[in-house]
Design a protein around this motif. Structure first.
Motif, PDB file in Angstrom:
ATOM      1  N   LYS A 108       8.327   8.162  -1.553  1.00 40.41           N
ATOM      2  CA  LYS A 108       7.883   7.732  -0.017  1.00 40.41           C
ATOM      3  C   LYS A 108       9.069   7.268   0.605  1.00 40.41           C
ATOM      4  CE  LYS A 108       3.084   6.062  -0.209  1.00 40.41           C
ATOM      5  NZ  LYS A 108       2.457   6.479  -1.540  1.00 40.41           N
ATOM      6  N   ARG A 111       9.808   3.748   5.705  1.00 38.54           N
ATOM      7  CA  ARG A 111       8.566   3.502   6.817  1.00 38.54           C
ATOM      8  C   ARG A 111       7.263   3.668   6.030  1.00 38.54           C
ATOM      9  NH1 ARG A 111       8.274   2.552  12.249  1.00 38.54           N
ATOM     10  NH2 ARG A 111       6.991   1.285  11.622  1.00 38.54           N
ATOM     11  N   GLU A 112       7.132   4.609   5.078  1.00 39.92           N
ATOM     12  CA  GLU A 112       5.683   4.693   4.581  1.00 39.92           C
ATOM     13  C   GLU A 112       5.437   3.458   3.598  1.00 39.92           C
ATOM     14  OE1 GLU A 112       4.946   9.218   3.554  1.00 39.92           O
ATOM     15  OE2 GLU A 112       6.813   8.646   3.205  1.00 39.92           O
ATOM     16  N   GLN A 114       6.644   0.748   4.102  1.00 37.17           N
ATOM     17  CA  GLN A 114       6.422  -0.417   4.776  1.00 37.17           C
ATOM     18  C   GLN A 114       5.132  -0.620   5.233  1.00 37.17           C
ATOM     19  OE1 GLN A 114       9.566   0.336   7.806  1.00 37.17           O
ATOM     20  NE2 GLN A 114      10.853  -1.622   6.978  1.00 37.17           N
ATOM     21  N   ASP A 115       4.495   0.670   5.806  1.00 34.44           N
ATOM     22  CA  ASP A 115       3.005   0.649   5.841  1.00 34.44           C
ATOM     23  C   ASP A 115       2.155   0.054   4.719  1.00 34.44           C
ATOM     24  OD1 ASP A 115       3.457   1.385   8.201  1.00 34.44           O
ATOM     25  OD2 ASP A 115       3.499   3.721   7.781  1.00 34.44           O
ATOM     26  N   VAL A 116       2.371   0.561   3.321  1.00 34.09           N
ATOM     27  CA  VAL A 116       1.743   0.251   2.240  1.00 34.09           C
ATOM     28  C   VAL A 116       1.662  -1.058   2.114  1.00 34.09           C
ATOM     29  CG1 VAL A 116       1.727   0.344  -0.142  1.00 34.09           C
ATOM     30  CG2 VAL A 116       2.017   2.363   1.161  1.00 34.09           C
ATOM     31  N   ASN A 118       2.416  -3.358   4.526  1.00 33.77           N
ATOM     32  CA  ASN A 118       1.639  -4.227   5.689  1.00 33.77           C
ATOM     33  C   ASN A 118       0.198  -4.190   5.215  1.00 33.77           C
ATOM     34  OD1 ASN A 118       3.725  -4.487   7.181  1.00 33.77           O
ATOM     35  ND2 ASN A 118       3.487  -2.751   8.467  1.00 33.77           N
ATOM     36  N   ARG A 119      -0.340  -3.209   4.515  1.00 36.08           N
ATOM     37  CA  ARG A 119      -1.707  -3.399   3.971  1.00 36.08           C
ATOM     38  C   ARG A 119      -1.962  -4.514   3.052  1.00 36.08           C
ATOM     39  NH1 ARG A 119      -1.844   2.146   4.455  1.00 36.08           N
ATOM     40  NH2 ARG A 119      -1.330   2.528   1.796  1.00 36.08           N
ATOM     41  N   ASP A 122      -1.951  -7.872   4.488  1.00 41.82           N
ATOM     42  CA  ASP A 122      -3.452  -8.095   5.225  1.00 41.82           C
ATOM     43  C   ASP A 122      -4.149  -8.546   4.345  1.00 41.82           C
ATOM     44  OD1 ASP A 122      -2.321  -7.661   7.684  1.00 41.82           O
ATOM     45  OD2 ASP A 122      -2.985  -5.551   7.842  1.00 41.82           O
TER      46      ASP A 122
ATOM     47  N   GLU B  63      13.785   3.899  15.017  1.00 48.02           N
ATOM     48  CA  GLU B  63      13.918   4.490  13.559  1.00 48.02           C
ATOM     49  C   GLU B  63      14.714   3.408  12.536  1.00 48.02           C
ATOM     50  OE1 GLU B  63      13.365   9.051  14.203  1.00 48.02           O
ATOM     51  OE2 GLU B  63      15.093   8.456  12.907  1.00 48.02           O
ATOM     52  N   ALA B  66      13.245  -0.009  12.172  1.00 48.40           N
ATOM     53  CA  ALA B  66      12.200  -0.134  11.101  1.00 48.40           C
ATOM     54  C   ALA B  66      13.321  -0.051   9.760  1.00 48.40           C
ATOM     55  CB  ALA B  66      11.467   1.016  11.063  1.00 48.40           C
TER      56      ALA B  66
END
Lengths: 142, 453
Positions: A108, A111-112, A114-116, A118-119, A122, B63, B66
């Motif tokens: 990954k 960025r990806e 960081q998305d994980v 973030n979940r 939450d 970019e 982030a």
């Protein structure tokens, strides 16, 4: 040297004139490409060669509860991240976790990841920051 | 662990809690090759060139944002002073160039494009005089365009004819944008000793000695400095200076890193980092609060100028050590409308225009974002500009005037722009006249300091 679009247009016009009757789109393209070959290479811009590591630093804090480390490490494991260092402190009811993670072998992008995170952030009601190591190196090491 | 626990937490605190951000990444683009006799061709060239280099500016910055977890508040573009490539154009054509710039800025998704400028410290060409005349209309017709004019320098002295023209231009701009609280004036700066690599809008432009394209970074962080000073407690002034220096050092390092990375993404040279403490209307992001934390009761109290000088100096020292290429203004900005603490000091009657002028002698810019009554005569504005420019050329520093003679408004009223520009209480200006002095015109000769060779 490098060619601007205008230079290229001019070269193309000359080629068309020279070729006269024979000028077909393919032929002109070939001739122009051959003429500018090797000239148009731009020297890469270098802004210093700071070696950047593939490591990121993850910091998480919030109200302490069971399963925080587990959910973090599980997600990181699934993403093939290598946890190189981990330290944790609990002050009264708050915990702080800091991890040094190598993500160069991960499937990954940061960025990806960081998305994980973030979940998880939450779900667990905690704060998670994931930042590239360079920023810490630049600020705290000369 | 390669970093101490505290070091990591300090970085997190700076970026997450104390509003430390990269205030702007500004892409400087040369427009010198865009000149043409035909205005339509020139417009096309300008548009194409800005899109060519600027197309991915916002995307790249996001970019990097982030990746490092440091927010980049603004992405902007500065250009060659418009009067240079388009010196042959008349007022109408220059306005069209301004509109084209605005369109290009809109297309690449940036909030400001700066460089509708002229450098006239020693004299004016016909084109430069036209540009100054066109400013009110160019600003009224556009949203993203920013303008600046340099009217004095230590080497050349002060061009009072240009000062008078600029005072008129400011008045006209206020009138042309009266529907929106004279907002045009918030995008118009009159400089002495303007710097060529300043990344901060509205006064940015891409200087004539700059390369084809370059990326400059402006960093800020009054909140970080404020917290560091509060944390330091009751230390003496020398130690306080050290505290400021250490804090600035760290944020400059972060700015340098981000700047290089954004420049690498673009594949363009990295120019300079400008570490300037620039406030925003957000609570806690205030220079006034820093001065109060240093110990003055309110901004305007005796001691304020000394405190500001003491703040400005370690900012420069730390910046020099932290980065290989410090440039721009590098100091503290004291705009009124963008700083809640300054606004409160004006409202309380503690801070006057004269005190602000004294403060500009020791900080990095000048009278910034100050609203004055709409009926202030142009000659008085010219006097204000001349005073500021004199401070600049005698002390060999940059000074600027960005005043807003709010059309139809009086002392006690406000101009309110929202966002980064904030709101400003209209300040009292002395109504004794400067017209016989500024009306003499001509030039104030260059000072002794200009003869350094």
């Amino acid at each position: 040297m490098k060619f601007t679009e205008e230079d290229l247009r001019r070269i193309t016009m000359i080629a068309i004139n020279e070729l006269g009757e024979k000028a077909s789109p393919e032929l002109v393209k070939k001739v122009v490409a051959k003429t500018v070959e090797g000239y148009g290479i731009e020297r890469p811009v270098s802004n210093g060669n700071d070696k950047s590591s593939g490591r990121v630093i993850l910091t998480a804090y919030g109200l302490n509860k069971p399963g925080i480390i587990a959910s973090l490490t599980k997600a990181l494991g699934e993403a093939q991240c290598d946890i190189q260092d981990l330290s944790q402190k609990i002050m009264s009811d708050f915990f702080t976790v800091i991890m040094v993670i190598d993500i160069s072998g991960s499937n990954k992008e940061l960025r990806e990841l960081q998305d994980v995170m973030n979940r998880i952030s939450d779900e667990m009601k905690i704060k998670i920051f994931m930042q590239h190591e360079d920023v810490f190196r630049f600020m705290h090491r000369i | 662990m390669p970093y101490e626990f505290d070091e990591i937490l300090e970085t997190i605190r700076m970026t997450e809690v104390e509003h430390f951000d990269i205030r702007t990444v500004t892409l400087g683009i040369s427009l010198r090759d865009c000149s043409d006799r035909n205005v339509n061709t020139a417009k096309q060239r300008v548009y194409d060139k800005i899109l060519k280099y600027g197309r991915n500016h916002v995307k790249y910055a996001k970019e990097i944002e982030a990746r490092y977890g440091i927010s980049i508040a603004n992405k902007r573009v500065s250009i060659t002073p418009v009067s240079i490539p388009f010196d042959g154009f008349g007022v109408d054509e220059l306005i069209q160039i301004g509109e084209t710039l605005d369109k290009a800025a809109d297309e690449i998704g940036i909030d400001y494009i700066a460089g509708y400028s002229a450098l006239v410290q020693k004299g004016m060409t016909v084109g430069e005089a036209n540009l100054i005349k066109s400013i009110p209309y160019a600003l009224a017709n556009t949203k993203h365009l920013c303008s600046s004019v340099n009217i004095g320098s230590t080497k050349a002295g002060i061009n009072m004819d240009a000062v008078n023209l600029m005072a008129e231009a400011i008045k006209l701009t206020a009138e042309a944008t009266k529907e929106r609280d004279s907002i045009g004036c918030a995008k118009l700066v009159v400089f002495a000793n303007a710097v060529e690599d300043n990344p901060f809008v509205a006064g940015a432009f891409h200087g004539v000695s700059e390369p084809e394209v370059v990326l400059n970074v402006g960093i800020s962080g009054p909140g970080v400095v404020l917290d560091a000073i509060r944390e330091a407690g009751s230390v003496d002034l020398q130690q306080l200076s050290e505290v400021i220096k250490k804090t600035i050092f760290k944020i400059t390092r972060a700015g340098e890193l981000i700047g290089k990375k954004v420049a690498d993404k673009h594949g363009v040279p990295y120019g300079i980092v400008d570490i300037s403490l620039a406030p925003t209307p957000a609570e806690g992001d205030s220079i006034a609060d820093i001065l109060k934390a240093m110990g003055v009761e309110d901004v305007g109290a005796p001691g304020t100028t000394a405190a500001l000088a003491m703040l400005n100096d370690p900012v420069k020292k730390a910046g020099l050590m932290a980065s290989a290429s410090v440039g721009g203004m590098s100091g503290a900005f004291i705009p009124v409308s963008e700083d809640m603490g300054m606004i409160r000091a004006v409202e309380a009657g503690n801070l006057s225009l004269e005190k602000l002028e004294a403060m500009t002698a020791v900080c990095s810019v000048g009278l910034d974002m100050i609203a004055i009554p709409g009926d202030t005569p142009a000659s008085t504005i010219a006097g204000i500009i001349a005073d500021e420019a004199a401070i600049g050329i005698i002390n060999d520093k940059t000074t600027a005037v960005r005043v807003i003679p709010a059309y139809g408004k009086k002392v006690g009223e406000y101009v309110d722009y929202g966002g980064l520009l904030g709101k400003a209480p209209i300040m009292n200006v002395r109504n004794i006249s400067s017209s016989n002095f500024v009306g003499r015109g001509g030039k104030i000769p260059a000072p002794m300091r200009s003869l350094t060779n």
